[in-house]
Write a protein that holds these residues in place. Structure first.
Motif, PDB file in Angstrom:
ATOM      1  N   SER A  91       0.835  -1.199   0.000  1.00  0.00           N
ATOM      2  CA  SER A  91       0.000   0.000   0.000  1.00  0.00           C
ATOM      3  C   SER A  91       0.867   1.245   0.000  1.00  0.00           C
ATOM      4  O   SER A  91       2.042   1.215   0.392  1.00  0.00           O
ATOM      5  CB  SER A  91      -0.940   0.028   1.212  1.00  0.00           C
ATOM      6  N   LEU A  92       0.257   2.345  -0.427  1.00  0.00           N
ATOM      7  CA  LEU A  92       0.943   3.629  -0.474  1.00  0.00           C
ATOM      8  C   LEU A  92      -0.070   4.700  -0.095  1.00  0.00           C
ATOM      9  O   LEU A  92      -1.173   4.753  -0.656  1.00  0.00           O
ATOM     10  CB  LEU A  92       1.493   3.886  -1.878  1.00  0.00           C
ATOM     11  N   GLN A  93       0.297   5.547   0.852  1.00  0.00           N
ATOM     12  CA  GLN A  93      -0.607   6.598   1.297  1.00  0.00           C
ATOM     13  C   GLN A  93       0.144   7.918   1.385  1.00  0.00           C
ATOM     14  O   GLN A  93       1.266   7.977   1.908  1.00  0.00           O
ATOM     15  CB  GLN A  93      -1.232   6.272   2.652  1.00  0.00           C
ATOM     16  N   VAL A  94      -0.478   8.980   0.866  1.00  0.00           N
ATOM     17  CA  VAL A  94       0.113  10.314   0.950  1.00  0.00           C
ATOM     18  C   VAL A  94      -0.947  11.284   1.441  1.00  0.00           C
ATOM     19  O   VAL A  94      -2.150  11.127   1.170  1.00  0.00           O
ATOM     20  CB  VAL A  94       0.674  10.794  -0.411  1.00  0.00           C
ATOM     21  N   GLY A  95      -0.494  12.293   2.173  1.00  0.00           N
ATOM     22  CA  GLY A  95      -1.356  13.371   2.635  1.00  0.00           C
ATOM     23  C   GLY A  95      -0.925  14.670   1.987  1.00  0.00           C
ATOM     24  O   GLY A  95       0.272  14.975   1.912  1.00  0.00           O
ATOM     25  N   GLU A 112      -4.637  -2.127  -7.093  1.00  0.00           N
ATOM     26  CA  GLU A 112      -5.983  -2.684  -7.237  1.00  0.00           C
ATOM     27  C   GLU A 112      -7.058  -1.638  -6.983  1.00  0.00           C
ATOM     28  O   GLU A 112      -8.111  -1.652  -7.609  1.00  0.00           O
ATOM     29  CB  GLU A 112      -6.184  -3.859  -6.268  1.00  0.00           C
ATOM     30  N   SER A 113      -6.804  -0.738  -6.034  1.00  0.00           N
ATOM     31  CA  SER A 113      -7.819   0.251  -5.697  1.00  0.00           C
ATOM     32  C   SER A 113      -7.185   1.549  -5.244  1.00  0.00           C
ATOM     33  O   SER A 113      -6.017   1.592  -4.834  1.00  0.00           O
ATOM     34  CB  SER A 113      -8.744  -0.276  -4.590  1.00  0.00           C
ATOM     35  N   ALA A 114      -7.978   2.627  -5.330  1.00  0.00           N
ATOM     36  CA  ALA A 114      -7.538   3.948  -4.887  1.00  0.00           C
ATOM     37  C   ALA A 114      -8.674   4.600  -4.111  1.00  0.00           C
ATOM     38  O   ALA A 114      -9.834   4.557  -4.540  1.00  0.00           O
ATOM     39  CB  ALA A 114      -7.143   4.808  -6.069  1.00  0.00           C
ATOM     40  N   THR A 115      -8.336   5.205  -2.989  1.00  0.00           N
ATOM     41  CA  THR A 115      -9.317   5.909  -2.165  1.00  0.00           C
ATOM     42  C   THR A 115      -8.822   7.326  -1.917  1.00  0.00           C
ATOM     43  O   THR A 115      -7.671   7.527  -1.506  1.00  0.00           O
ATOM     44  CB  THR A 115      -9.547   5.199  -0.820  1.00  0.00           C
ATOM     45  N   VAL A 116      -9.688   8.299  -2.162  1.00  0.00           N
ATOM     46  CA  VAL A 116      -9.356   9.702  -1.941  1.00  0.00           C
ATOM     47  C   VAL A 116     -10.349  10.279  -0.944  1.00  0.00           C
ATOM     48  O   VAL A 116     -11.570  10.140  -1.116  1.00  0.00           O
ATOM     49  CB  VAL A 116      -9.406  10.507  -3.259  1.00  0.00           C
ATOM     50  N   THR A 117      -9.854  10.904   0.109  1.00  0.00           N
ATOM     51  CA  THR A 117     -10.715  11.572   1.088  1.00  0.00           C
ATOM     52  C   THR A 117     -10.247  13.012   1.253  1.00  0.00           C
ATOM     53  O   THR A 117      -9.059  13.318   1.085  1.00  0.00           O
ATOM     54  CB  THR A 117     -10.696  10.863   2.454  1.00  0.00           C
ATOM     55  N   GLY A 122     -11.444  19.511  10.198  1.00  0.00           N
ATOM     56  CA  GLY A 122     -11.597  18.316  11.008  1.00  0.00           C
ATOM     57  C   GLY A 122     -12.789  17.456  10.642  1.00  0.00           C
ATOM     58  O   GLY A 122     -13.029  16.429  11.281  1.00  0.00           O
ATOM     59  N   VAL A 123     -13.522  17.844   9.583  1.00  0.00           N
ATOM     60  CA  VAL A 123     -14.710  17.095   9.158  1.00  0.00           C
ATOM     61  C   VAL A 123     -14.473  16.526   7.761  1.00  0.00           C
ATOM     62  O   VAL A 123     -14.025  17.249   6.852  1.00  0.00           O
ATOM     63  CB  VAL A 123     -15.961  17.998   9.144  1.00  0.00           C
ATOM     64  N   GLN A 124     -14.764  15.239   7.581  1.00  0.00           N
ATOM     65  CA  GLN A 124     -14.609  14.630   6.261  1.00  0.00           C
ATOM     66  C   GLN A 124     -15.744  15.097   5.353  1.00  0.00           C
ATOM     67  O   GLN A 124     -16.916  14.860   5.638  1.00  0.00           O
ATOM     68  CB  GLN A 124     -14.614  13.111   6.375  1.00  0.00           C
ATOM     69  N   VAL A 125     -15.384  15.759   4.247  1.00  0.00           N
ATOM     70  CA  VAL A 125     -16.385  16.305   3.333  1.00  0.00           C
ATOM     71  C   VAL A 125     -16.437  15.552   2.008  1.00  0.00           C
ATOM     72  O   VAL A 125     -17.313  15.812   1.184  1.00  0.00           O
ATOM     73  CB  VAL A 125     -16.110  17.799   3.065  1.00  0.00           C
ATOM     74  N   TYR A 126     -15.500  14.619   1.809  1.00  0.00           N
ATOM     75  CA  TYR A 126     -15.478  13.875   0.545  1.00  0.00           C
ATOM     76  C   TYR A 126     -14.736  12.574   0.750  1.00  0.00           C
ATOM     77  O   TYR A 126     -13.694  12.531   1.419  1.00  0.00           O
ATOM     78  CB  TYR A 126     -14.780  14.700  -0.538  1.00  0.00           C
ATOM     79  N   SER A 127     -15.272  11.510   0.166  1.00  0.00           N
ATOM     80  CA  SER A 127     -14.596  10.222   0.179  1.00  0.00           C
ATOM     81  C   SER A 127     -15.082   9.408  -1.011  1.00  0.00           C
ATOM     82  O   SER A 127     -16.297   9.287  -1.231  1.00  0.00           O
ATOM     83  CB  SER A 127     -14.879   9.468   1.485  1.00  0.00           C
ATOM     84  N   ARG A 128     -14.143   8.864  -1.750  1.00  0.00           N
ATOM     85  CA  ARG A 128     -14.505   8.048  -2.911  1.00  0.00           C
ATOM     86  C   ARG A 128     -13.437   6.998  -3.157  1.00  0.00           C
ATOM     87  O   ARG A 128     -12.239   7.296  -3.075  1.00  0.00           O
ATOM     88  CB  ARG A 128     -14.664   8.928  -4.154  1.00  0.00           C
ATOM     89  N   SER A 129     -13.871   5.782  -3.451  1.00  0.00           N
ATOM     90  CA  SER A 129     -12.965   4.682  -3.783  1.00  0.00           C
ATOM     91  C   SER A 129     -13.273   4.180  -5.182  1.00  0.00           C
ATOM     92  O   SER A 129     -14.443   4.105  -5.582  1.00  0.00           O
ATOM     93  CB  SER A 129     -13.109   3.535  -2.767  1.00  0.00           C
ATOM     94  N   GLN A 130     -12.228   3.823  -5.923  1.00  0.00           N
ATOM     95  CA  GLN A 130     -12.386   3.267  -7.265  1.00  0.00           C
ATOM     96  C   GLN A 130     -11.419   2.096  -7.423  1.00  0.00           C
ATOM     97  O   GLN A 130     -10.375   2.034  -6.770  1.00  0.00           O
ATOM     98  CB  GLN A 130     -12.092   4.312  -8.335  1.00  0.00           C
ATOM     99  N   GLN A 168      -7.568  19.068   3.507  1.00  0.00           N
ATOM    100  CA  GLN A 168      -6.499  18.089   3.651  1.00  0.00           C
ATOM    101  C   GLN A 168      -6.877  16.832   2.865  1.00  0.00           C
ATOM    102  O   GLN A 168      -7.858  16.163   3.196  1.00  0.00           O
ATOM    103  CB  GLN A 168      -6.281  17.738   5.124  1.00  0.00           C
ATOM    104  N   LEU A 169      -6.102  16.517   1.835  1.00  0.00           N
ATOM    105  CA  LEU A 169      -6.353  15.351   0.999  1.00  0.00           C
ATOM    106  C   LEU A 169      -5.572  14.146   1.505  1.00  0.00           C
ATOM    107  O   LEU A 169      -4.419  14.275   1.918  1.00  0.00           O
ATOM    108  CB  LEU A 169      -5.933  15.626  -0.448  1.00  0.00           C
ATOM    109  N   SER A 170      -6.213  12.991   1.436  1.00  0.00           N
ATOM    110  CA  SER A 170      -5.530  11.729   1.714  1.00  0.00           C
ATOM    111  C   SER A 170      -5.769  10.798   0.540  1.00  0.00           C
ATOM    112  O   SER A 170      -6.916  10.585   0.129  1.00  0.00           O
ATOM    113  CB  SER A 170      -6.061  11.097   3.007  1.00  0.00           C
ATOM    114  N   VAL A 171      -4.687  10.251  -0.016  1.00  0.00           N
ATOM    115  CA  VAL A 171      -4.770   9.352  -1.164  1.00  0.00           C
ATOM    116  C   VAL A 171      -4.140   8.023  -0.761  1.00  0.00           C
ATOM    117  O   VAL A 171      -2.978   7.984  -0.339  1.00  0.00           O
ATOM    118  CB  VAL A 171      -4.037   9.931  -2.395  1.00  0.00           C
ATOM    119  N   THR A 172      -4.907   6.932  -0.904  1.00  0.00           N
ATOM    120  CA  THR A 172      -4.428   5.609  -0.518  1.00  0.00           C
ATOM    121  C   THR A 172      -4.537   4.657  -1.692  1.00  0.00           C
ATOM    122  O   THR A 172      -5.618   4.503  -2.275  1.00  0.00           O
ATOM    123  CB  THR A 172      -5.238   5.044   0.672  1.00  0.00           C
TER     124      THR A 172
END
Length: 297
Positions: A91-95, A112-117, A122-130, A168-172
């Motif tokens: 896995s690989l994760q960047v902020g 295999e998959s990517a998730t972006v939040t 301090g509140v999660q306003v977006y999350s999507r996995s593909q 704050q973006l998080s990409v996994t």
């Protein structure tokens, strides 16, 4: 047709990364280096190899003594180049704190998959996995069921990211098998610009830079080299948008951006430059823009 104008990511914008930056020892002004020694320079996030013995000669200042080998593993995915990649097992994760952006793209990726939040205040306003898995050829027999490999995309688009200046973006990126390596050639964030609707009849292909030579005895040898994607497309746009689009495209000359001819076809996504464009003012309400895009190798 839309494009993503990339945001240049700085050290301050990369808030975290699980990719190590330990390719080689960090360069030190007090260390005497022999020919062939390899180091990284944290100020430039690049790798270097000594061409001559030296002490207290910074790799970034003297190319006669140091050969630039490219970006470090951590920063390879942010160097706006095709052919370099950040990799890590499983896995690989960047902020990221990139400012006001509304799109993210992953190019030349093995996962295999990517998730972006996205988190704001301090509140999660977006999350999507593909998923990168798209299936293989038609499964019409038992052999194919068990042995036909899955088809995989190498690019992924997230074009619905809400705009938050302090977000704050998080990409996994993940692999199903922990023994497999995750690899990302380019992680690109930026703002979108819509040019209009891509007409049917877009032309796509590649420019191959491999060399094929035949000697006097008729023996042919092939040297495989990089290739660049190519796309020619015609865009329908409102006539009253001509000035804005002409001005925007002219400002992007010699600038690599991500061109998206259609989200339905991965092959219509090209990271590179426009070679030329022309606008046909056809009708009072509708006009046409022809674009020739050449991707980076």
């Amino acid at each position: 047709m839309r494009l993503i104008r990339p945001t240049t990511l700085t050290d301050a914008m990369l808030t975290s990364s699980t990719a190590p930056e330990t390719d080689y020892p960090a360069w030190s002004s007090a260390t005497p280096y022999a020919v062939g020694a390899r180091v990284i320079l944290t100020a430039t996030h690049r790798r270097y190899e000594a061409l001559a013995a030296s002490t207290n000669v910074s790799p970034s200042t003297d190319p006669t003594k140091w050969l630039d080998l490219g970006p470090t593993n951590r920063w390879a995915m942010f160097d706006a180049r095709v052919g370099t990649a950040t990799s890590r097992a499983a896995s690989l994760q960047v902020g990221l704190a990139p400012g006001a952006i509304d799109a993210l793209a992953l190019i030349d990726t093995e996962a295999e998959s990517a998730t972006v939040t996205l988190t704001a205040g301090g509140v999660q306003v977006y999350s999507r996995s593909q998923t990168f898995n798209v299936g293989g050829v038609a499964i019409d027999n038992w052999f194919s069921w068990f042995f036909e490999p899955l088809g995989q995309k190498t690019s992924m688009l997230f074009l619905d990211v809400p705009v938050y200046a302090a977000g704050q973006l998080s990409v996994t990126l993940t692999r199903d098998n922990p023994a497999d390596s995750v690899s990302c050639g380019t992680l690109l964030v930026g703002r979108q610009l819509s040019l209009g609707d891509t007409e049917h009849g877009a032309d796509i292909g590649i420019i191959d830079y491999s060399r094929k030579e035949t000697d006097q005895f008729g023996v042919t040898s092939v040297v495989e080299r990089a290739f660049a994607k190519r796309m020619t497309a015609k865009v329908v746009m409102p006539t009253d948008a001509i000035d804005d689009i002409h001005r925007s495209l002219a400002a992007l000359r010699a600038t690599p951006v991500l061109w998206i001819g259609s989200e339905s076809f991965e092959s219509l996504t090209v990271y590179g430059f426009y070679k030329e464009f022309s606008i046909d003012i056809a009708y009072p309400t509708v006009s046409y823009c022809s674009l020739t895009i050449e991707g980076l190798t």
